[in-house]
Design a protein around this motif. Structure first.
Motif, short mmCIF file in Angstrom:
data_model
loop_
_atom_site.label_atom_id
_atom_site.label_comp_id
_atom_site.label_asym_id
_atom_site.label_seq_id
_atom_site.Cartn_x
_atom_site.Cartn_y
_atom_site.Cartn_z
N ILE B 16 0.75 -1.15 -0.11
CA ILE B 16 0.07 0.11 -0.04
C ILE B 16 0.77 1.25 -0.06
N THR B 17 2.10 1.40 0.68
CA THR B 17 3.01 2.31 0.79
C THR B 17 3.38 2.53 -0.70
N GLY B 18 3.68 1.45 -1.51
CA GLY B 18 4.07 1.45 -2.85
C GLY B 18 3.10 2.45 -3.74
N HIS B 19 1.94 1.83 -3.46
CA HIS B 19 0.73 2.64 -4.20
C HIS B 19 0.60 4.17 -3.88
N ILE B 20 0.53 4.21 -2.64
CA ILE B 20 0.66 5.73 -2.28
C ILE B 20 2.02 6.47 -2.87
N GLN B 21 3.14 5.90 -2.61
CA GLN B 21 4.17 6.44 -3.35
C GLN B 21 4.03 7.00 -4.75
N HIS B 22 3.74 5.80 -5.51
CA HIS B 22 3.50 5.99 -6.94
C HIS B 22 2.25 7.10 -7.35
N THR B 23 1.19 7.12 -6.44
CA THR B 23 0.15 8.00 -6.86
C THR B 23 0.68 9.50 -6.44
N LEU B 24 1.16 9.65 -5.11
CA LEU B 24 1.42 10.97 -4.64
C LEU B 24 2.90 11.50 -5.80
N GLU B 25 3.74 10.54 -6.07
CA GLU B 25 4.90 11.13 -6.68
C GLU B 25 4.53 11.45 -8.09
#
Lengths: 74, 407
Positions: B16-25
């Protein structure tokens, strides 16, 4: 149009055209001589103009009737 | 109440952190953020750590050394700034932060945003399109100048133009280049030059200054006046590092007013040098051409077809020459032979003249009867004789006759 009325740009343009023509190979001797003479004359004219040039600086101002008036800035 | 967990849809923390990272960045790869600086720490590594906050939220931020060296003001705790950067997520701590690459004091930040917005808008309209750029004349007769009449820029421009190409006439419309009304004056000066339609190129600009000082050249009214100009425009605002909207719209951008002046006219010293080169080249060229024609003429004249009649004529000439020569020679021969014969004859004739002998001391002896005495036999003792000498005669009588023995 006499030479005097021609702009420097026109004279230079003609000179550059003649020079490139003369640098080309297939020119009749008569034409080559004619062009050569003309080119030398143009160089003379252009050089004279540069030598005698003195920069003119004007200020452009609007007149009351909406036209323009130039005033010397020198 | 949450539904019971479904194994297939359950994510690990890393996932989920990976997804968040991808979305935000991806979603915040380039953002402008306005806020107040707090908790600023300048780390010994050179990086800056701080928070941006307003009344409702705060955002952890970092500005690395590589970027913060170019910040031209001193950020302090409590200062309002506008920052540009990207959101970055740090998974080990589940934190996100703003990685700042550009930072401006708030007022300037507003200008910056206005700049970016106008740039985006005009770009979208196609005002920066390379195909709209007009070409500058090579040898302008008249140059129009839109700048302040008192600044260093106008002095630099006039100095350089008169040094390089005094043939050009300069027409200046003095304008305010900063402060209230500057943009309007600049725009209307550009319009005036188009109305007057005498100049072949316009220089529009000013010397260096702060972002606020240069602001008039970032205004839409100026940008549109430049874009509408039928006369090509060189924009020259501030220093090399300053970029304005005018620069994007203008037909050519010059880093400084001086550079603009160098750009719009040729250097007459170089032109005069070029003239000399051309003169020389033309001469060489003409000589070459004439030489080539001379060679052609030569080879044609040597050709057999032309040579035959020429040869015949030449032969006739030769013959004629020979005839002439021999006729001269033969007549000369005759004359000289005749002369020689004449000479011989005259010598003989001279020799035959008896009087010549008398000249040498000889005498002619004759008897009384006038007969020449040639032998002693004609004389006895007492014979009267006459001796004829060169200048007269002697009469005498012979007294002794003696015979000479002849061998």
């Amino acid at each position: 149009m006499s030479e005097k009325d021609k702009s420097f740009e026109e004279l230079m343009g003609e000179l550059e055209t003649l020079v490139s023509k003369l640098e080309g190979e297939d020119l009749k001797l008569d034409d080559a001589i004619k062009h050569n003479e003309r080119a030398l004359k143009l160089i003379h004219l252009c050089r004279d103009r540069l030598d005698s040039a003195r920069q003119k600086i004007d200020k452009l101002v609007r007149t009351a009737d909406g036209g323009f008036e130039k005033q010397s800035m020198e | 109440m949450a539904q019971s967990p479904e194994l297939t849809n359950t994510l690990s923390v890393s996932q989920i952190t990976g997804h968040i990272q991808h979305t935000l960045e991806k979603g915040f790869a380039s953002v402008w953020v306005k806020g107040e600086i707090s908790n600023l720490t300048r780390h010994s590594s050179g990086h800056w750590y701080f928070s941006l906050k307003d009344s409702g939220a705060q955002l952890g931020s970092v500005m690395f050394k590589r970027q913060n060296v170019s910040v031209r003001f001193e950020p302090t705790h409590g200062m309002e700034i506008t920052a540009h950067g990207r959101i970055s997520v740090y998974p080990p701590q589940g934190r996100y932060q703003l990685v700042v690459d550009q930072m401006l004091p708030a007022g300037q930040g507003d200008l910056h945003l206005a700049f970016e917005n106008l740039k985006k808008k005009l770009h979208a309209e196609g005002l920066f399109d390379p195909s709209l750029k007009q070409q500058l004349p090579a040898y302008p007769e008249k140059i129009g100048i839109v700048t302040s009449p008192t600044g260093a820029a106008i002095r630099d421009i006039i100095n350089i133009l008169s040094r390089r190409f005094p043939l050009t006439e300069l027409v200046v419309i003095p304008v305010k280049v900063q402060g209230e009304g500057a943009a309007n004056e600049i725009a209307s000066a550009i319009d005036s030059f188009n109305e007057l339609n005498e100049c072949q190129v316009l220089l529009v600009g000013r010397g260096g200054g702060s972002l606020e000082d240069l602001w008039a050249f970032n205004e839409e009214i100026v940008a549109r006046a430049i874009a509408n100009s039928k006369i090509p425009i060189v924009s020259a605002v501030g220093h090399e590092t300053d970029t304005t909207i005018s620069d994007f719209v203008a037909d050519q951008r010059a880093p400084t007013p001086s550079a603009a002046a160098e750009l719009v006219v040729p250097d007459s010293t170089e032109l005069i040098r070029w003239f000399s080169q051309v003169e020389q080249a033309l001469q060489t060229n003409m000589l070459g051409k004439i030489e080539k024609y001379a060679q052609r003429l030569d080879s044609v004249s040597r050709s057999y077809a032309l040579k035959r009649p020429e040869l015949m004529i030449e032969q006739s000439h030769q013959k004629l020459d020979q005839l002439e020569d021999s006729s001269i020679r033969s007549s000369q021969d005759i004359i000289s032979k005749l002369t020689a014969r004449l000479d011989n004859l005259s010598v003989s004739i001279e020799a035959l003249n008896p009087l010549n002998i008398l000249e040498k001391g000889y005498a002619v002896i004759s008897g009384v009867d006038g007969e020449l005495i040639r032998s002693i036999k004609q004389v006895t003792n007492g014979t009267e004789i006459t001796m004829r000498l060169r200048d007269g005669e002697v009469s005498s009588v012979s007294s002794k006759v003696k015979k000479r023995k002849i061998k």
